[in-house]
Design an enzyme around this catalytic site. Structure first.
Site, PDB file in Angstrom:
ATOM      1  N   THR A  53      -8.925  -4.279  -1.792  1.00 61.10           N
ATOM      2  CA  THR A  53      -8.596  -5.046  -2.912  1.00 61.10           C
ATOM      3  C   THR A  53      -8.001  -6.248  -2.466  1.00 61.10           C
ATOM      4  O   THR A  53      -7.696  -6.383  -1.237  1.00 61.10           O
ATOM      5  CB  THR A  53      -7.378  -4.429  -3.876  1.00 61.10           C
ATOM      6  OG1 THR A  53      -6.344  -4.090  -3.073  1.00 61.10           O
ATOM      7  CG2 THR A  53      -7.844  -3.144  -4.535  1.00 61.10           C
ATOM      8  N   SER A  90      -7.547   2.892 -11.115  1.00 61.17           N
ATOM      9  CA  SER A  90      -7.188   2.199  -9.801  1.00 61.17           C
ATOM     10  C   SER A  90      -5.751   2.296  -9.397  1.00 61.17           C
ATOM     11  O   SER A  90      -4.958   2.431 -10.102  1.00 61.17           O
ATOM     12  CB  SER A  90      -7.998   0.780 -10.034  1.00 61.17           C
ATOM     13  OG  SER A  90      -7.481  -0.086  -9.206  1.00 61.17           O
ATOM     14  N   SER A  91      -5.688   2.189  -8.281  1.00 60.02           N
ATOM     15  CA  SER A  91      -4.240   1.772  -7.852  1.00 60.02           C
ATOM     16  C   SER A  91      -3.573   0.461  -7.844  1.00 60.02           C
ATOM     17  O   SER A  91      -2.465   0.289  -7.594  1.00 60.02           O
ATOM     18  CB  SER A  91      -4.174   2.216  -6.305  1.00 60.02           C
ATOM     19  OG  SER A  91      -4.600   3.714  -6.044  1.00 60.02           O
TER      20      SER A  91
END
Length: 621
Positions: free
Chosen positions: A442, A501-502
């Site tokens: 990301t 999602s993290s």
């Protein structure tokens, strides 16, 4: 003389005992007060901001309050609780931070930061600048920046409320369990790994609600970078080289990112992406229709062999959600709700630390770090097995989960923390053996404008360069978000669902005014990184550059290993003490996260780009 020394020693011992007793009494009194949870009821919308970021204050804020005083480790059990600390003070400034009176941008890539500043200086809002940054990252940081992936954004105009914009990818309607299983066996790449992209729709919605400048103007910097070219950054070149063995297998990716000798583009070489520039022009002209319909949509569907259909693209919608809101030491923390599992993990982690009074322990002590590691294990177990797509849950179930994440008593009762010994991950959660490997790659950026609007935004392709494929004739790198579904818990693969999602873009508010704009990339390390930066500022009294530069640790629950950065690292003595407490050290010593953050105090913003990457923080002028 010897007798005098003995009397002095006895007197000191007595004074220490009295001090210790007083401290325990104080802690018991504080333990009676309970942190009042913030209400997660902010709605989308909000009025225009009016309070400008004013002049630099004449002096720094007072030193951090009682939360970081040196003390004996608390002997409280997990059930006794921590206390609110309304006197928390936050340091402004920082020798390496950028001071901003008219707004600021910090991101992982210098060209993207400059694109955002250009928009702020043209009179754009923080959301206008964020849109420009995101599109620029799709050009200059293609391993994570994207128009073929998704992300999360928190937007708060001055005075609020905060909107949590969810533009996470959705699973195509053609997804089946058999396709999912086969895709995972093939390495989580290729057409079956691709989710319906959400970035374009999310950014367009944010602009329509909070933007001021023409949408086409926001894409102009990205189009210029793609068409005229830019030197490939060192970090981007390194990421490209790491992923090249898989990218080279895709003819279009090979042509876009390599040379005639089938070698990846080296750092410093001028790169141009004309096909991507044309795709961006269509989006600039037609908004969502320029991506989800027409030539771009047709090319995308053909590129994945109809695994995504025109109907999938046409029906994609971003979601505007209520932020997950909770208190930490008297401050209000707002982060992404599900399908962000990172936000849930951050809430659990911080609430456990508060509950057990970690901020009272000696700064830089093994006791304090041990407690962080143990809290992280439990938070990560929740992230992996307790979070799913909220659109497929009834409201009562989601409310129960949020209540559990923001009040950790039940979690600590089922998996109590031993303050002197590490708990094996297998004893923290019964599904430990089904833990999955983290795939996300990301990028995060933060923005504040002159009127006080703030944006915290994280975007992703899931893995680095996503599905390792580029749509022919468009320059679009496609995500592999379908691979982020799991094999246990509510995050199961299903058509139309959003995988968790993290990513955890986060805001910290004091008296309803933003004081920290936080976030980071890094897969499962994201909650750990955000929590450490946040507690470095709030509990340890660090300036924003010190808070970001400080060494980071991480425990992801699976595997049952403690990660420590090699540079900066921990003292050898502390590492030995952690090993003696039963923690298992990971061989992975690479840097964690890329926390591009902003601190705001007395209407002055201080922006800082994490030196772990080649990012840039700039102030508007």
């Amino acid at each position: 003389m010897k007798m005098l020394a003995q009397r002095v020693h006895k007197l000191r011992s007595a004074l220490k005992f009295v001090a210790f007793a007083l401290m325990l009494a104080c802690l018991d009194c504080q333990g009676q007060a309970r942190t009042r949870l913030g209400r997660p009821a902010d709605r989308a919308g909000g009025s225009a901001a009016t309070a400008p970021i004013g002049p630099v204050p004449s002096s720094r804020a007072a030193a951090i309050g009682s939360g970081d005083r040196k003390s004996v480790a608390s002997s409280k059990s997990p059930e006794t609780g921590g206390a609110e600390s309304p006197d928390v003070a936050i340091h402004a400034g920082g020798a390496r931070a950028v001071r901003a009176a008219l707004g600021a941008v910090t991101s992982a890539e210098p060209n993207a930061t400059r694109a955002g500043i250009r928009i702020l200086e043209q009179g754009g809002t923080a959301v206008d600048a964020a849109v420009a940054v995101a599109y620029a990252l799709a050009v200059t940081n293609p391993s994570a920046g994207n128009i073929g992936g998704g992300g999360f954004m928190l937007v708060r105009p001055a005075g609020g409320p905060t909107s949590a914009i969810d533009f996470r990818e959705t699973a195509p309607m053609a997804l089946t369990q058999a396709k999912f299983d086969a895709m995972i066996k093939k390495g989580a790449r290729g057409p079956d790994a691709v989710g319906v992209p959400g970035t374009v729709a999310g950014l367009y919605w944010a602009h329509q609600r909070f933007g001021k400048l023409r949408f086409a103007d926001l894409l102009a910097p990205a189009i210029e970078l793609a068409e005229k070219g830019h030197p490939l950054g060192a970090r981007q070149a390194a990421s490209l080289a790491r992923n090249w063995p898989e990218l080279v297998l895709d003819p279009e990716a090979r042509a876009v990112f390599g040379d005639r000798r089938r070698k990846p583009t080296p750092a410093g070489k001028l790169v141009r992406y004309p096909a991507l520039a044309e795709t961006l022009r269509r989006i600039a002209k037609d908004g969502n229709a320029g991506f989800y319909q027409g030539p771009t949509a047709n090319a995308l569907v053909a590129g994945v062999g109809n695994q995504i259909t025109l109907e999938d693209l046409k029906t994609y919608r971003p979601r505007v959600r209520e932020p997950l809101t909770f208190s930490y030491r008297g401050l209000s923390v707002q982060t992404m709700p599900p399908p962000s599992a990172g936000g849930a993990a951050l809430a659990v982690l911080l609430k456990i630390l508060e509950e057990l009074g970690a901020y009272r322990l000696e700064q830089g002590s093994t006791d304090r770090l041990h407690l962080f590691i143990e809290a992280s294990k439990r938070a990560q177990s929740q992230r992996r097995f307790e979070v799913g797509d909220p659109d497929w849950l009834d409201g009562g179930e989601l409310s129960q989960k949020i209540a559990r994440w923001t009040n950790p008593k039940a979690l600590l009762a089922s998996a109590p923390i031993d303050l002197k010994r590490g708990t094996p991950s297998a004893k923290v959660h019964p599904l430990y053996q089904l833990g999955l490997r983290e795939l996300e790659h990301t990028t995060h950026f933060s923005v504040v404008d002159a009127q006080g609007m703030v944006v915290s935004c994280t975007v992703t392709l899931s893995a680095g360069f996503g599905a390792k494929m580029v749509v022919s004739g468009t320059g679009i790198v496609l995500n592999n978000s379908v691979a982020a579904f799991g094999t246990a818990g509510p995050n199961r693969p299903a058509p139309g669902h959003r995988s968790t999602s993290s990513m955890a873009p986060t805001l910290v508010l004091k008296n309803e005014t933003p004081v920290l704009v936080l976030g980071s990339p890094g897969g499962d390390t994201i909650p750990s990184t955000v929590a450490q930066v946040l507690t470095n500022v709030i509990d340890r009294g660090m300036t924003i550059d010190q808070a970001v530069d400080a060494p980071r640790v991480h425990h992801g629950f699976v595997p049952d290993e403690l990660r420590i950065e090699s540079d900066p690292g921990l003292p050898a003595r502390m590492v030995s003490e952690l090993l003696a407490r039963g923690h298992h050290l990971s061989k992975v010593r690479m840097p964690m996260g890329d926390a591009n953050v902003i601190l705001i105090q007395d209407k002055v913003a201080w922006a800082y780009a994490d030196p772990r990457e080649d990012g840039l923080a700039l102030a508007a002028r």
